[in-house]
Design a protein around this motif. Structure first.
Motif, PDB file in Angstrom:
ATOM      1  N   THR A  86     -33.285 -10.634  37.779  1.00  0.00           N
ATOM      2  CA  THR A  86     -33.768 -11.625  36.823  1.00  0.00           C
ATOM      3  C   THR A  86     -34.945 -12.365  37.430  1.00  0.00           C
ATOM      4  O   THR A  86     -35.183 -12.296  38.639  1.00  0.00           O
ATOM      5  CB  THR A  86     -32.664 -12.624  36.427  1.00  0.00           C
ATOM      6  OG1 THR A  86     -33.138 -13.480  35.372  1.00  0.00           O
ATOM      7  CG2 THR A  86     -32.254 -13.492  37.612  1.00  0.00           C
ATOM      8  N   GLN A 141     -36.577 -21.400  33.059  1.00  0.00           N
ATOM      9  CA  GLN A 141     -36.284 -20.335  32.111  1.00  0.00           C
ATOM     10  C   GLN A 141     -35.847 -19.108  32.904  1.00  0.00           C
ATOM     11  O   GLN A 141     -36.454 -18.747  33.911  1.00  0.00           O
ATOM     12  CB  GLN A 141     -37.518 -20.001  31.270  1.00  0.00           C
ATOM     13  CG  GLN A 141     -37.307 -18.855  30.274  1.00  0.00           C
ATOM     14  CD  GLN A 141     -38.515 -18.674  29.366  1.00  0.00           C
ATOM     15  OE1 GLN A 141     -39.161 -19.639  28.965  1.00  0.00           O
ATOM     16  NE2 GLN A 141     -38.822 -17.435  29.052  1.00  0.00           N
ATOM     17  N   LEU A 142     -34.769 -18.478  32.457  1.00  0.00           N
ATOM     18  CA  LEU A 142     -34.280 -17.246  33.063  1.00  0.00           C
ATOM     19  C   LEU A 142     -34.751 -16.079  32.221  1.00  0.00           C
ATOM     20  O   LEU A 142     -34.443 -16.004  31.038  1.00  0.00           O
ATOM     21  CB  LEU A 142     -32.758 -17.257  33.152  1.00  0.00           C
ATOM     22  CG  LEU A 142     -32.168 -18.252  34.159  1.00  0.00           C
ATOM     23  CD1 LEU A 142     -30.688 -18.461  33.894  1.00  0.00           C
ATOM     24  CD2 LEU A 142     -32.391 -17.746  35.581  1.00  0.00           C
ATOM     25  N   ASN A 143     -35.526 -15.177  32.810  1.00  0.00           N
ATOM     26  CA  ASN A 143     -36.071 -14.044  32.082  1.00  0.00           C
ATOM     27  C   ASN A 143     -35.376 -12.760  32.517  1.00  0.00           C
ATOM     28  O   ASN A 143     -35.579 -12.276  33.626  1.00  0.00           O
ATOM     29  CB  ASN A 143     -37.586 -13.912  32.336  1.00  0.00           C
ATOM     30  CG  ASN A 143     -38.346 -15.107  31.803  1.00  0.00           C
ATOM     31  OD1 ASN A 143     -38.192 -15.478  30.657  1.00  0.00           O
ATOM     32  ND2 ASN A 143     -39.161 -15.721  32.649  1.00  0.00           N
ATOM     33  N   LEU A 174     -29.547 -10.612  30.108  1.00  0.00           N
ATOM     34  CA  LEU A 174     -28.846 -11.878  30.303  1.00  0.00           C
ATOM     35  C   LEU A 174     -28.845 -12.685  29.014  1.00  0.00           C
ATOM     36  O   LEU A 174     -29.841 -13.303  28.650  1.00  0.00           O
ATOM     37  CB  LEU A 174     -29.514 -12.678  31.428  1.00  0.00           C
ATOM     38  CG  LEU A 174     -28.836 -14.002  31.809  1.00  0.00           C
ATOM     39  CD1 LEU A 174     -27.407 -13.762  32.264  1.00  0.00           C
ATOM     40  CD2 LEU A 174     -29.643 -14.704  32.895  1.00  0.00           C
ATOM     41  N   ARG A 175     -27.729 -12.692  28.326  1.00  0.00           N
ATOM     42  CA  ARG A 175     -27.609 -13.422  27.072  1.00  0.00           C
ATOM     43  C   ARG A 175     -26.142 -13.746  26.819  1.00  0.00           C
ATOM     44  O   ARG A 175     -25.258 -13.334  27.561  1.00  0.00           O
ATOM     45  CB  ARG A 175     -28.187 -12.613  25.908  1.00  0.00           C
ATOM     46  CG  ARG A 175     -27.634 -11.203  25.766  1.00  0.00           C
ATOM     47  CD  ARG A 175     -28.105 -10.577  24.464  1.00  0.00           C
ATOM     48  NE  ARG A 175     -29.540 -10.467  24.407  1.00  0.00           N
ATOM     49  CZ  ARG A 175     -30.234  -9.419  24.798  1.00  0.00           C
ATOM     50  NH1 ARG A 175     -29.606  -8.363  25.286  1.00  0.00           N
ATOM     51  NH2 ARG A 175     -31.535  -9.393  24.706  1.00  0.00           N
ATOM     52  N   ARG A 204     -25.319 -15.835  30.076  1.00  0.00           N
ATOM     53  CA  ARG A 204     -26.411 -16.802  30.222  1.00  0.00           C
ATOM     54  C   ARG A 204     -25.869 -18.227  30.229  1.00  0.00           C
ATOM     55  O   ARG A 204     -26.299 -19.059  31.032  1.00  0.00           O
ATOM     56  CB  ARG A 204     -27.434 -16.619  29.097  1.00  0.00           C
ATOM     57  CG  ARG A 204     -28.596 -17.615  29.165  1.00  0.00           C
ATOM     58  CD  ARG A 204     -29.595 -17.369  28.053  1.00  0.00           C
ATOM     59  NE  ARG A 204     -30.384 -16.182  28.292  1.00  0.00           N
ATOM     60  CZ  ARG A 204     -31.517 -16.157  28.993  1.00  0.00           C
ATOM     61  NH1 ARG A 204     -31.979 -17.273  29.546  1.00  0.00           N
ATOM     62  NH2 ARG A 204     -32.184 -15.046  29.147  1.00  0.00           N
ATOM     63  N   THR A 205     -24.924 -18.507  29.342  1.00  0.00           N
ATOM     64  CA  THR A 205     -24.343 -19.847  29.274  1.00  0.00           C
ATOM     65  C   THR A 205     -23.643 -20.207  30.573  1.00  0.00           C
ATOM     66  O   THR A 205     -23.806 -21.310  31.106  1.00  0.00           O
ATOM     67  CB  THR A 205     -23.344 -19.933  28.112  1.00  0.00           C
ATOM     68  OG1 THR A 205     -24.028 -19.657  26.884  1.00  0.00           O
ATOM     69  CG2 THR A 205     -22.721 -21.327  28.033  1.00  0.00           C
ATOM     70  N   SER A 249     -26.327 -20.836  33.277  1.00  0.00           N
ATOM     71  CA  SER A 249     -27.047 -22.092  33.015  1.00  0.00           C
ATOM     72  C   SER A 249     -26.176 -23.295  33.343  1.00  0.00           C
ATOM     73  O   SER A 249     -26.649 -24.276  33.930  1.00  0.00           O
ATOM     74  CB  SER A 249     -27.497 -22.140  31.553  1.00  0.00           C
ATOM     75  OG  SER A 249     -28.429 -21.122  31.265  1.00  0.00           O
ATOM     76  N   LYS A 291     -34.817 -24.650  23.125  1.00  0.00           N
ATOM     77  CA  LYS A 291     -33.560 -24.426  23.840  1.00  0.00           C
ATOM     78  C   LYS A 291     -32.460 -25.330  23.304  1.00  0.00           C
ATOM     79  O   LYS A 291     -31.296 -24.911  23.163  1.00  0.00           O
ATOM     80  CB  LYS A 291     -33.753 -24.664  25.336  1.00  0.00           C
ATOM     81  CG  LYS A 291     -32.511 -24.356  26.170  1.00  0.00           C
ATOM     82  CD  LYS A 291     -32.769 -24.569  27.643  1.00  0.00           C
ATOM     83  CE  LYS A 291     -31.564 -24.129  28.482  1.00  0.00           C
ATOM     84  NZ  LYS A 291     -30.334 -24.853  28.146  1.00  0.00           N
ATOM     85  N   GLU A 294     -36.969 -13.276  20.486  1.00  0.00           N
ATOM     86  CA  GLU A 294     -35.817 -12.650  21.149  1.00  0.00           C
ATOM     87  C   GLU A 294     -35.101 -11.747  20.152  1.00  0.00           C
ATOM     88  O   GLU A 294     -34.788 -12.165  19.033  1.00  0.00           O
ATOM     89  CB  GLU A 294     -34.861 -13.728  21.659  1.00  0.00           C
ATOM     90  CG  GLU A 294     -33.524 -13.209  22.167  1.00  0.00           C
ATOM     91  CD  GLU A 294     -33.672 -12.199  23.290  1.00  0.00           C
ATOM     92  OE1 GLU A 294     -33.111 -11.099  23.148  1.00  0.00           O
ATOM     93  OE2 GLU A 294     -34.352 -12.502  24.287  1.00  0.00           O
ATOM     94  N   ASP A 322     -32.099 -10.277  20.764  1.00  0.00           N
ATOM     95  CA  ASP A 322     -30.651 -10.415  20.925  1.00  0.00           C
ATOM     96  C   ASP A 322     -29.926  -9.123  20.574  1.00  0.00           C
ATOM     97  O   ASP A 322     -28.917  -9.116  19.869  1.00  0.00           O
ATOM     98  CB  ASP A 322     -30.107 -11.575  20.082  1.00  0.00           C
ATOM     99  CG  ASP A 322     -28.677 -11.956  20.499  1.00  0.00           C
ATOM    100  OD1 ASP A 322     -28.330 -11.728  21.674  1.00  0.00           O
ATOM    101  OD2 ASP A 322     -27.931 -12.466  19.658  1.00  0.00           O
TER     102      ASP A 322
END
Length: 311
Positions: free
Chosen positions: A54, A73-75, A79-80, A84-85, A88, A205, A242, A244
């Motif tokens: 990442t 920001q995580l790219n 990661l979703r 991701r939660t 974060s 966000k 995105e 998703d």
């Protein structure tokens, strides 16, 4: 006078931290815009070749570390959702536990630990397999290779001419009002649009996080989004999208916002998959949902909708 002293202390702390990180991580540490305090680091697990990677992109506010956390920001395409939660939340916990201290090293190593845990997990999946579209066929002949039509979702897209604006953002921004449009159902798949006025990436966000507090929305098969923010003094746009997991849907949604020339708005379209493949009709429903809520909230009128047609 105290404020000036604090700012000088923050500036020196940032300089010391950046020098240390550059020394530790070498070529993986990248300076995007030193004047605007924008940096990026590539983080991978320890496998050869790396299985999970990442990019952590950070903007350091003037009052970091004494008063404010880094804007980050995580790219990573994979990661979703809950992953991701979880990550974060752990970064935010580190900040709370170390308020007033430099935390980028702790963040980087926590992310690396997260990647190692994922790599070592017995049921670890390959990158990108967590949530992908159930409809992968190529279903129209439009050329989506141009950057203006189908942006590279994995590239670093912060415009260095406008990102300095982000460093001056207040930390107490209010959550913008969120509107929900009428759902469209076709062959047991349901699509519903959501919209919020936004003027900063942080607000984007905030809105996305708020929507995910709704269990129904959080459990949607896909939550596709796109936003455009107009920076008037620079006469340029900050925009992103995105998929998703709904391949190409985010780029198409952003393209719609571009041709309709809407600005300072985030549009999210939730899709709950009903078990029947819709083919290209799914893109029609996503764009129709987006158009309908843009009309409902007076971002465009019906004439523009007719002129835009199906994209």
């Amino acid at each position: 006078m105290a404020t000036t002293t604090e700012n000088v202390g923050d500036i020196q702390a940032q300089i010391d931290e950046i020098e240390a990180l550059s020394s530790i991580y070498g070529d993986d540490w990248c300076v995007i815009d030193e004047a605007s305090r924008i940096f990026c680091i590539k983080i991978s697990d320890d496998s050869e070749p790396p299985k999970w990677t990442t990019c952590l992109q950070v903007i350091l506010p003037h009052d970091y570390p004494s008063e404010a956390p880094p804007i980050y920001q995580l790219n990573a395409a994979w990661l979703r959702g809950s992953g991701r939660t979880e990550l974060s939340n752990s970064l935010e916990e580190i900040y709370v536990q170390n308020t007033g201290e430099s935390i980028l090293y702790l963040w980087i190593e926590r992310i690396r630990e997260f990647l190692l845990e994922k790599s070592q997990s017995a049921d670890s999946e390959t990158p990108g397999s967590e949530k992908v579209t159930e409809e992968v066929e190529v279903d129209d002949d439009r050329n989506w290779t141009a950057e203006s039509d189908f942006p590279d979702l994995h590239a670093l897209r912060l415009n260095t001419e406008v990102t300095h604006l982000l460093t001056d953002l207040p930390g107490d921004e209010e959550l913008p009002p969120i509107k929900h449009g009428e759902p469209i159902t076709d062959r047991r798949s349901t699509f519903q649009p959501h919209l919020a006025p936004v003027v900063t990436p942080r607000q984007v966000k905030m809105v996305l996080d708020k929507l995910c507090e709704n269990k129904k929305i959080a459990n949607a098969t896909h939550n596709i989004h796109a936003y455009r923010i107009y920076c008037e003094d620079r006469q340029t746009f900050l925009q992103d999208c995105e998929d998703d997991g709904e391949t190409a849907a985010g780029g198409r949604l952003l393209h719609l916002l571009q041709i309709l020339d809407v600005r300072n708005v985030l549009v999210v379209v939730s899709r709950w998959y009903g078990g029947i493949l819709l083919g290209p009709d799914r893109f029609k429903h996503i764009n129709n949902c987006a158009r309908s809520i843009l009309v409902m909230e007076n971002y465009i009128d019906s004439v523009l909708v007719a002129e835009a047609g199906n994209t």
